[in-house]
Design a protein around this motif. Structure first.
Motif, PDB file in Angstrom:
ATOM      1  N   TYR A 206      42.617  35.061  37.737  1.00 42.70           N
ATOM      2  CA  TYR A 206      41.693  36.148  38.051  1.00 42.70           C
ATOM      3  C   TYR A 206      42.431  37.641  37.766  1.00 42.70           C
ATOM      4  O   TYR A 206      41.514  38.381  37.400  1.00 42.70           O
ATOM      5  CB  TYR A 206      41.364  35.789  39.642  1.00 42.70           C
ATOM      6  N   PRO A 207      43.468  37.647  38.224  1.00 39.40           N
ATOM      7  CA  PRO A 207      44.157  39.189  37.788  1.00 39.40           C
ATOM      8  C   PRO A 207      43.899  39.345  36.104  1.00 39.40           C
ATOM      9  O   PRO A 207      43.547  40.629  36.009  1.00 39.40           O
ATOM     10  CB  PRO A 207      45.769  38.943  38.166  1.00 39.40           C
ATOM     11  N   LEU A 208      43.948  38.435  35.415  1.00 41.04           N
ATOM     12  CA  LEU A 208      43.978  38.888  33.944  1.00 41.04           C
ATOM     13  C   LEU A 208      42.540  39.099  33.772  1.00 41.04           C
ATOM     14  O   LEU A 208      41.991  39.749  32.856  1.00 41.04           O
ATOM     15  CB  LEU A 208      44.312  37.472  32.912  1.00 41.04           C
ATOM     16  N   GLU A 286      38.877  52.607  39.916  1.00 42.26           N
ATOM     17  CA  GLU A 286      38.907  51.745  38.709  1.00 42.26           C
ATOM     18  C   GLU A 286      39.153  50.224  38.901  1.00 42.26           C
ATOM     19  O   GLU A 286      38.630  49.334  38.357  1.00 42.26           O
ATOM     20  CB  GLU A 286      40.202  52.186  37.724  1.00 42.26           C
ATOM     21  N   LEU A 287      39.983  49.910  39.971  1.00 40.67           N
ATOM     22  CA  LEU A 287      40.164  48.199  40.323  1.00 40.67           C
ATOM     23  C   LEU A 287      38.763  47.885  40.828  1.00 40.67           C
ATOM     24  O   LEU A 287      38.624  46.651  40.627  1.00 40.67           O
ATOM     25  CB  LEU A 287      41.235  48.455  41.353  1.00 40.67           C
ATOM     26  N   ILE A 288      38.203  48.561  41.621  1.00 38.52           N
ATOM     27  CA  ILE A 288      37.157  48.264  42.439  1.00 38.52           C
ATOM     28  C   ILE A 288      35.872  47.948  41.364  1.00 38.52           C
ATOM     29  O   ILE A 288      35.117  46.927  41.440  1.00 38.52           O
ATOM     30  CB  ILE A 288      36.478  49.214  43.547  1.00 38.52           C
ATOM     31  N   LYS A 289      35.817  48.829  40.144  1.00 40.17           N
ATOM     32  CA  LYS A 289      34.912  48.876  39.382  1.00 40.17           C
ATOM     33  C   LYS A 289      34.882  47.524  38.350  1.00 40.17           C
ATOM     34  O   LYS A 289      34.085  46.758  38.136  1.00 40.17           O
ATOM     35  CB  LYS A 289      34.895  50.101  38.567  1.00 40.17           C
ATOM     36  N   GLY A 290      36.330  47.134  38.233  1.00 47.00           N
ATOM     37  CA  GLY A 290      36.548  46.111  37.501  1.00 47.00           C
ATOM     38  C   GLY A 290      36.077  44.697  37.867  1.00 47.00           C
ATOM     39  O   GLY A 290      35.671  43.926  37.388  1.00 47.00           O
ATOM     40  N   LYS A 291      36.575  44.739  39.414  1.00 43.01           N
ATOM     41  CA  LYS A 291      36.133  43.465  40.261  1.00 43.01           C
ATOM     42  C   LYS A 291      34.530  43.392  40.493  1.00 43.01           C
ATOM     43  O   LYS A 291      34.145  42.468  40.058  1.00 43.01           O
ATOM     44  CB  LYS A 291      36.637  43.591  41.511  1.00 43.01           C
ATOM     45  N   GLU A 292      33.929  44.487  40.592  1.00 44.20           N
ATOM     46  CA  GLU A 292      32.483  44.488  40.859  1.00 44.20           C
ATOM     47  C   GLU A 292      31.803  44.201  39.403  1.00 44.20           C
ATOM     48  O   GLU A 292      30.893  43.362  39.552  1.00 44.20           O
ATOM     49  CB  GLU A 292      32.138  45.726  41.300  1.00 44.20           C
ATOM     50  N   MET A 293      32.261  44.513  38.224  1.00 53.47           N
ATOM     51  CA  MET A 293      31.846  44.174  37.245  1.00 53.47           C
ATOM     52  C   MET A 293      31.905  42.550  36.990  1.00 53.47           C
ATOM     53  O   MET A 293      30.995  41.907  36.391  1.00 53.47           O
ATOM     54  CB  MET A 293      32.421  44.593  35.995  1.00 53.47           C
ATOM     55  N   LEU A 294      32.883  42.104  37.269  1.00 53.41           N
ATOM     56  CA  LEU A 294      33.037  40.462  37.199  1.00 53.41           C
ATOM     57  C   LEU A 294      32.191  39.910  38.114  1.00 53.41           C
ATOM     58  O   LEU A 294      31.496  38.872  37.786  1.00 53.41           O
ATOM     59  CB  LEU A 294      34.687  40.077  37.303  1.00 53.41           C
ATOM     60  N   LYS A 295      32.195  40.366  39.262  1.00 50.40           N
ATOM     61  CA  LYS A 295      31.318  39.591  40.092  1.00 50.40           C
ATOM     62  C   LYS A 295      29.923  40.004  39.882  1.00 50.40           C
ATOM     63  O   LYS A 295      29.144  38.592  40.111  1.00 50.40           O
ATOM     64  CB  LYS A 295      31.545  40.216  41.685  1.00 50.40           C
ATOM     65  N   GLY A 296      29.543  40.931  39.418  1.00 56.98           N
ATOM     66  CA  GLY A 296      27.931  41.087  38.955  1.00 56.98           C
ATOM     67  C   GLY A 296      27.704  40.205  37.860  1.00 56.98           C
ATOM     68  O   GLY A 296      26.574  39.614  37.915  1.00 56.98           O
ATOM     69  N   HIS A 297      28.444  39.890  36.924  1.00 58.13           N
ATOM     70  CA  HIS A 297      28.246  39.278  35.799  1.00 58.13           C
ATOM     71  C   HIS A 297      28.076  37.852  36.359  1.00 58.13           C
ATOM     72  O   HIS A 297      27.287  36.986  35.801  1.00 58.13           O
ATOM     73  CB  HIS A 297      29.313  39.312  34.837  1.00 58.13           C
ATOM     74  N   LEU A 298      29.007  37.203  37.048  1.00 58.34           N
ATOM     75  CA  LEU A 298      28.849  35.915  37.463  1.00 58.34           C
ATOM     76  C   LEU A 298      27.779  35.744  38.417  1.00 58.34           C
ATOM     77  O   LEU A 298      27.056  34.774  38.174  1.00 58.34           O
ATOM     78  CB  LEU A 298      30.082  35.657  38.454  1.00 58.34           C
ATOM     79  N   GLU A 327      33.569  31.343  46.708  1.00 58.46           N
ATOM     80  CA  GLU A 327      35.124  31.378  46.702  1.00 58.46           C
ATOM     81  C   GLU A 327      35.635  32.000  45.454  1.00 58.46           C
ATOM     82  O   GLU A 327      36.522  32.619  45.438  1.00 58.46           O
ATOM     83  CB  GLU A 327      35.508  29.654  46.836  1.00 58.46           C
ATOM     84  N   VAL A 328      34.910  32.043  44.421  1.00 57.33           N
ATOM     85  CA  VAL A 328      35.462  32.686  43.089  1.00 57.33           C
ATOM     86  C   VAL A 328      35.269  34.109  43.404  1.00 57.33           C
ATOM     87  O   VAL A 328      36.206  34.687  43.086  1.00 57.33           O
ATOM     88  CB  VAL A 328      34.596  32.250  41.759  1.00 57.33           C
ATOM     89  N   LEU A 329      34.194  34.713  43.966  1.00 57.62           N
ATOM     90  CA  LEU A 329      34.005  35.940  44.284  1.00 57.62           C
ATOM     91  C   LEU A 329      35.236  36.660  45.097  1.00 57.62           C
ATOM     92  O   LEU A 329      35.820  37.725  45.014  1.00 57.62           O
ATOM     93  CB  LEU A 329      32.810  36.199  45.005  1.00 57.62           C
ATOM     94  N   LYS A 330      35.534  35.642  46.022  1.00 57.93           N
ATOM     95  CA  LYS A 330      36.583  36.040  47.092  1.00 57.93           C
ATOM     96  C   LYS A 330      38.140  36.199  46.238  1.00 57.93           C
ATOM     97  O   LYS A 330      38.555  37.145  46.675  1.00 57.93           O
ATOM     98  CB  LYS A 330      36.750  35.051  48.136  1.00 57.93           C
ATOM     99  N   LYS A 331      38.203  35.258  45.447  1.00 56.68           N
ATOM    100  CA  LYS A 331      39.608  35.428  44.585  1.00 56.68           C
ATOM    101  C   LYS A 331      39.615  36.669  43.892  1.00 56.68           C
ATOM    102  O   LYS A 331      40.596  37.139  43.711  1.00 56.68           O
ATOM    103  CB  LYS A 331      39.667  33.932  43.656  1.00 56.68           C
ATOM    104  N   ILE A 332      38.527  37.090  43.363  1.00 56.64           N
ATOM    105  CA  ILE A 332      38.414  38.212  42.648  1.00 56.64           C
ATOM    106  C   ILE A 332      38.729  39.526  43.305  1.00 56.64           C
ATOM    107  O   ILE A 332      39.404  40.538  43.114  1.00 56.64           O
ATOM    108  CB  ILE A 332      36.865  38.503  41.729  1.00 56.64           C
ATOM    109  N   ASP A 333      38.008  39.503  44.474  1.00 58.19           N
ATOM    110  CA  ASP A 333      38.245  40.536  45.560  1.00 58.19           C
ATOM    111  C   ASP A 333      39.633  40.498  45.771  1.00 58.19           C
ATOM    112  O   ASP A 333      40.078  41.859  46.285  1.00 58.19           O
ATOM    113  CB  ASP A 333      37.433  40.262  46.970  1.00 58.19           C
ATOM    114  N   GLN A 334      40.508  39.586  46.002  1.00 60.11           N
ATOM    115  CA  GLN A 334      41.890  39.576  46.351  1.00 60.11           C
ATOM    116  C   GLN A 334      42.885  40.264  45.325  1.00 60.11           C
ATOM    117  O   GLN A 334      43.813  40.355  45.625  1.00 60.11           O
ATOM    118  CB  GLN A 334      42.220  37.993  46.885  1.00 60.11           C
ATOM    119  N   VAL A 335      42.322  40.276  44.137  1.00 60.88           N
ATOM    120  CA  VAL A 335      43.109  40.867  43.102  1.00 60.88           C
ATOM    121  C   VAL A 335      43.638  42.211  43.312  1.00 60.88           C
ATOM    122  O   VAL A 335      42.966  42.973  44.082  1.00 60.88           O
ATOM    123  CB  VAL A 335      42.573  40.936  41.622  1.00 60.88           C
TER     124      VAL A 335
END
Length: 339
Positions: A206-208, A286-298, A327-335
């Motif tokens: 998830y960090p990657l 920038e970190l929030i934007k990256g996370k939200e992009m991944l979450k939105g795509h999912l 659970e996946v969204l939560k792991k993305i948020d934890q990065v």
């Protein structure tokens, strides 16, 4: 070849006509670690869909005349990909990164092998690998779980389990930089530049993913800004991680003017260096934007029932446990940027 005829439905036309008559979609796909067959239909046609899928898995006849025709189709598919550098370069890159083994080989195969393949090869492959012990049935949509379970038993119970041949673990070690040039007359040069990454089950997954989103995940990413917006070096540039059970890669791809390759490589390497040496350059926004992009795509991807089936199916087959989208969204948020 699996939709080309069964004992119950001897021709491809008979199989496809049934799917067409219920407004369904069908196909098969092959990855480096899974193979899948699917029929997508309205929930009211679930039983027919299961009937067809089980029939092609259990009773495919692999007619010799169809093999000859499909042989030509696959060779033309290879030719098509060869003429599409944007499609070809990931295969070329993975051969370089992972080497001459099952992980580095092109999924579609080699022409010399395809020209030699026989009906007996299909039968032998299925006999060695298509076991209920090595298979999962995934159904997503508006279904009744209890009734659906009974239907799966009805149509798949005649398959007898056996121990399958397992793949050989691929160990990749790299002691120095690698480079490969594939020459072809085109208007544009396609570049893949990357490093070995993490495996599918690694905690770095998830960090990657977030890092890739920041580096080259969209029109506001660092590389898109530096390579396309500021310098006009490329039409596309994107970064993403690829995870397999044994290995992975973290890669940036770009389509470039052939006279601008050196400049583009310098920019890509510089952006990697900045992140490696000073992760604090990743600010909170920038970190929030990256996370939200991944979450939105999912979230958008899971609007489609076939994507839902793939989401759960790949976890069931390849991973230690099944995680829900939440659970996946939560792991993305934890990065964090420190990772």
């Amino acid at each position: 070849m699996s939709f080309k005829g069964t004992k119950k439905r001897p021709t491809a036309r008979e199989i496809i006509a049934i799917i067409d008559a219920m407004g369904g979609q069908w196909n098969a796909f092959t990855g480096k670690e899974v193979t899948g067959f699917y029929v997508k239909s309205a929930a009211a046609h679930l039983e027919t869909s299961l009937d067809i899928i089980s029939d092609i898995l259990i009773n495919s006849t692999f007619p010799k005349e169809e093999i000859e025709k499909e042989r030509g189709v696959i060779i033309e598919e290879i030719n098509m990909y060869e003429d599409m550098p944007i499609r070809d370069i990931p295969d070329v890159y993975e051969r370089l990164v992972f080497g001459d083994n099952s992980l580095g080989w092109n999924i579609v195969g080699r022409k010399d092998v395809i020209r030699k393949i026989k009906r007996e090869d299909f039968l032998s492959y299925i006999k060695e690998r298509y076991s209920p012990k090595n298979m999962s049935v995934i159904i997503a949509g508006g279904i009744n779980p209890e009734k659906t379970t009974e239907l799966v038993k009805k149509y798949f119970s005649e398959m007898r389990p056996f121990d399958t041949i397992r793949y050989e673990k691929v160990i990749v070690k790299q002691g120095k930089p690698k480079a490969y040039l594939k020459k072809k007359k085109t208007e544009q040069v396609h570049l893949a530049l990357g490093v070995l990454g993490s495996s599918l089950l690694s905690p770095d997954r998830y960090p990657l993913a977030v890092l890739a989103a920041i580096l080259g995940g969209g029109g506001s990413s660092r590389l898109f800004n530096e390579i396309r917006d500021k310098r006009g070096l490329a039409y596309y540039v994107r970064t993403f991680p690829q995870h397999y059970l044994d290995n992975g890669a973290f890669t940036t791809y770009s389509g470039l003017n052939k006279d601008k390759i050196s400049e583009a490589i310098k920019v890509i390497l510089e952006e990697h260096r900045i992140l490696k040496e000073n992760a604090s350059t990743i600010g909170k926004d920038e970190l929030i934007k990256g996370k939200e992009m991944l979450k939105g795509h999912l979230v958008l991807e899971l609007e489609d029932s076939r994507s839902v089936a793939a989401f759960y199916g790949e976890q069931e087959i390849l991973e230690d446990k099944i995680e829900t989208p939440l659970e996946v969204l939560k792991k993305i948020d934890q990065v964090t940027s420190d990772q």
